[in-house]
Design a protein around this motif. Sequence first.
Motif, PDB file in Angstrom:
ATOM      1  N   ASN A 117       9.511   4.135  -6.681  1.00 44.21           N
ATOM      2  CA  ASN A 117       8.218   4.817  -6.772  1.00 44.21           C
ATOM      3  C   ASN A 117       8.415   6.335  -6.783  1.00 44.21           C
ATOM      4  OD1 ASN A 117       6.416   2.540  -6.765  1.00 44.21           O
ATOM      5  ND2 ASN A 117       6.979   2.218  -4.629  1.00 44.21           N
ATOM      6  N   ASP A 130       9.411   1.863   6.048  1.00 45.01           N
ATOM      7  CA  ASP A 130       9.910   0.597   5.492  1.00 45.01           C
ATOM      8  C   ASP A 130      10.613   0.930   4.172  1.00 45.01           C
ATOM      9  OD1 ASP A 130      10.436  -1.855   4.416  1.00 45.01           O
ATOM     10  OD2 ASP A 130       8.375  -2.611   4.517  1.00 45.01           O
ATOM     11  N   TYR A 132      11.624  -0.792   1.817  1.00 38.94           N
ATOM     12  CA  TYR A 132      11.187  -1.599   0.668  1.00 38.94           C
ATOM     13  C   TYR A 132       9.965  -1.012  -0.040  1.00 38.94           C
ATOM     14  CZ  TYR A 132      14.327  -5.352   2.179  1.00 38.94           C
ATOM     15  OH  TYR A 132      15.428  -6.083   2.521  1.00 38.94           O
ATOM     16  N   THR A 133       9.185  -0.199   0.686  1.00 40.85           N
ATOM     17  CA  THR A 133       7.938   0.299   0.106  1.00 40.85           C
ATOM     18  C   THR A 133       8.176   1.278  -1.049  1.00 40.85           C
ATOM     19  OG1 THR A 133       7.828   2.060   1.769  1.00 40.85           O
ATOM     20  CG2 THR A 133       6.675  -0.010   2.257  1.00 40.85           C
ATOM     21  N   ASN A 134       9.367   1.849  -1.121  1.00 42.46           N
ATOM     22  CA  ASN A 134       9.655   2.789  -2.215  1.00 42.46           C
ATOM     23  C   ASN A 134      10.254   2.091  -3.440  1.00 42.46           C
ATOM     24  OD1 ASN A 134       9.667   5.442  -3.304  1.00 42.46           O
ATOM     25  ND2 ASN A 134      11.865   5.587  -2.904  1.00 42.46           N
ATOM     26  N   LYS A 136       9.798  -0.030  -6.560  1.00 43.01           N
ATOM     27  CA  LYS A 136       8.747  -0.468  -7.476  1.00 43.01           C
ATOM     28  C   LYS A 136       9.107  -1.781  -8.171  1.00 43.01           C
ATOM     29  CE  LYS A 136       5.955   1.212 -11.358  1.00 43.01           C
ATOM     30  NZ  LYS A 136       5.720   2.342 -12.293  1.00 43.01           N
TER      31      LYS A 136
END
Length: 199
Positions: A117, A130, A132-134, A136
């Motif tokens: 992202n 977290d 994982y949130t970056n 995409k």
Amino acid sequence: RTIKFVLIFVVVAIVSTLGIYVFLRYQSYQSLDKALQVTFNDNRILEYGQSLETQSLVKEYTGELSYEPAIIECREVGMFNVAFYVTDVDKYDQKVTKKYSTFYEVKDTSAPIITLNTPSVSLSAGTSFDPYTNIKETSDTVDGALTKADILSKGTYTVSSNVDINTAGSYTVNIQAKDLNGLVTILEYPVNVTAKQKV
């Protein structure tokens, strides 16, 4: 005696004629068999996931060409064989069919795709994070989305991080993705943790 001679002559003539006819048929068959040819393209390396007409492997041919399957679906890497048949009929109505075989190789040259992202992340100490949130996307162009896992194996991706959210500093998140054929992509992004501002 004359009749006997004539009969012998007739029999010899018939046998000779049949012999010549059989020889000419055989010669015609052999000639056509030799004329039936198939030549193949030199480049027979195909990309994993590709679909193409089987006949595209053929450069030139004589006669009527047949083969199966009509379409090659490259869903597996490796070496594969395919048979081609060329057929024609000679002037004696003899059908001649000749078989030619060739191989093609399927290779996977496209490694998995990892898309972020943002290229980096900055946050204040004490903020929740977290890794994982970056992320995409983690996928393969043929196999589709890869599965999150703790241990990297075919068709999965893993995420490791040394981020200490309570201590200011520069850290790294490591992402590794492996497709079903074992190709691996590794991508890292930096995480900058800044000291919590005093109020």
